[in-house]
Motif scaffolding. Structure first.
Motif, short mmCIF file in Angstrom:
data_model
loop_
_atom_site.label_atom_id
_atom_site.label_comp_id
_atom_site.label_asym_id
_atom_site.label_seq_id
_atom_site.Cartn_x
_atom_site.Cartn_y
_atom_site.Cartn_z
N UNK A 44 -15.02 110.54 52.72
CA UNK A 44 -15.00 111.05 51.35
C UNK A 44 -15.34 109.93 50.38
N UNK A 45 -16.32 110.19 49.51
CA UNK A 45 -16.68 109.19 48.50
C UNK A 45 -16.30 109.65 47.09
N UNK A 46 -16.07 110.95 46.94
CA UNK A 46 -15.66 111.47 45.63
C UNK A 46 -14.99 112.82 45.82
N UNK A 47 -13.82 112.97 45.21
CA UNK A 47 -13.10 114.24 45.27
C UNK A 47 -12.88 114.74 43.86
N UNK A 48 -13.14 116.03 43.65
CA UNK A 48 -12.91 116.66 42.35
C UNK A 48 -11.53 117.29 42.36
N UNK A 49 -10.71 116.89 41.39
CA UNK A 49 -9.34 117.40 41.29
C UNK A 49 -9.21 118.29 40.06
N UNK A 50 -8.29 119.24 40.14
CA UNK A 50 -7.98 120.10 39.00
C UNK A 50 -6.48 120.38 38.99
N UNK A 51 -5.92 120.46 37.81
CA UNK A 51 -4.51 120.79 37.68
C UNK A 51 -4.34 122.29 37.74
N UNK A 52 -3.44 122.74 38.61
CA UNK A 52 -3.17 124.17 38.76
C UNK A 52 -1.67 124.40 38.58
N UNK A 53 -1.36 125.61 38.17
CA UNK A 53 0.04 126.03 38.08
C UNK A 53 0.35 126.86 39.32
N UNK A 54 1.54 126.66 39.86
CA UNK A 54 2.01 127.46 40.98
C UNK A 54 2.76 128.64 40.41
N UNK A 55 2.27 129.84 40.70
CA UNK A 55 2.85 131.05 40.13
C UNK A 55 3.38 131.92 41.26
N UNK A 56 4.66 132.24 41.19
CA UNK A 56 5.28 133.11 42.20
C UNK A 56 5.25 134.55 41.71
N UNK A 57 4.76 135.43 42.58
CA UNK A 57 4.75 136.87 42.27
C UNK A 57 5.74 137.62 43.15
N UNK A 58 6.17 136.96 44.23
CA UNK A 58 7.19 137.52 45.13
C UNK A 58 7.84 136.35 45.87
N UNK A 59 8.65 136.63 46.88
CA UNK A 59 9.35 135.57 47.59
C UNK A 59 8.55 134.99 48.76
N UNK A 60 7.33 135.44 48.97
CA UNK A 60 6.53 135.00 50.11
C UNK A 60 5.78 133.69 49.86
N UNK A 61 5.56 133.32 48.65
CA UNK A 61 4.79 132.12 48.35
C UNK A 61 4.36 132.10 46.91
N UNK A 62 3.32 131.34 46.63
CA UNK A 62 2.85 131.25 45.25
C UNK A 62 1.34 131.17 45.22
N UNK A 63 0.79 131.37 44.04
CA UNK A 63 -0.65 131.35 43.80
C UNK A 63 -0.99 130.08 43.03
N UNK A 64 -2.14 129.48 43.35
CA UNK A 64 -2.64 128.31 42.62
C UNK A 64 -3.58 128.81 41.53
N UNK A 65 -3.14 128.71 40.29
CA UNK A 65 -3.88 129.29 39.17
C UNK A 65 -4.22 128.19 38.16
N UNK A 66 -5.50 128.02 37.80
CA UNK A 66 -5.84 127.05 36.76
C UNK A 66 -5.31 127.50 35.40
N UNK A 67 -5.02 126.55 34.54
CA UNK A 67 -4.42 126.86 33.24
C UNK A 67 -5.27 127.82 32.42
N UNK A 68 -6.60 127.70 32.50
CA UNK A 68 -7.48 128.56 31.69
C UNK A 68 -7.40 130.03 32.10
N UNK A 69 -6.87 130.32 33.30
CA UNK A 69 -6.76 131.69 33.78
C UNK A 69 -5.37 132.30 33.55
N UNK A 70 -4.43 131.52 33.02
CA UNK A 70 -3.07 132.01 32.77
C UNK A 70 -2.95 132.56 31.34
N UNK A 71 -2.15 133.62 31.23
CA UNK A 71 -1.88 134.23 29.93
C UNK A 71 -0.38 134.51 29.84
N UNK A 72 0.20 134.26 28.68
CA UNK A 72 1.63 134.52 28.48
C UNK A 72 1.90 136.01 28.44
N UNK A 73 3.07 136.39 28.88
CA UNK A 73 3.50 137.79 28.78
C UNK A 73 4.31 138.00 27.52
#
Length: 116
Positions: free
Chosen positions: A87-116
């Motif tokens: 590896x000579x270059x890796x692209x990183x992004x900050x994601x939020x971990x969002x739980x929708x149930x007790x099975x795990x979570x989703x990796x969601x970028x901030x631009x795709x999140x909306x407040x309820x």
């Protein structure tokens, strides 16, 4: 900026792409073999954006900096006993971990999140 425990909704998330780093020439796909033969670097997409089609509601349970893609070069010289992709270059992004149930979570970028 979202806080832990905040309720959010989203309709896109990152999922594993299924692409992997080929350790041997025999395991490379045709595009990778062609680039290897030409001495070019290859790009591996670790995560891809998935459109869910509808909004899902969940709770923010964490925040991570994850690798989205890596640019690899073939590492082979007289000092290397086992040639491999490096590896000579890796692209990183900050994601939020969002739980929708007790099975795990989703990796969601901030631009795709909306407040309820």
């Amino acid at each position: 900026m979202f806080k832990l425990g905040q309720e959010v909704k989203f309709n896109k998330r990152y999922v594993k792409s299924g692409e992997s780093v080929p350790n041997e020439v025999d395991y490379m796909n045709e595009e990778q073999k062609e680039k290897w033969e030409n001495g070019e670097d290859i790009l591996i997409e670790k995560l891809k954006m998935e459109d869910l089609g509808e909004y899902r509601a969940g709770i923010v349970v964490g925040k991570r900096n994850v690798g989205i893609s890596s640019l690899l070069t073939w590492h082979d010289n007289e000092y290397v006993t086992n040639p491999h992709w490096k590896s000579i270059e890796t692209t990183y992004e900050t994601v939020y971990l969002v739980a929708t149930n007790l099975k795990g979570f989703h990796k969601v970028p901030e631009k795709e999140l909306h407040s309820l």
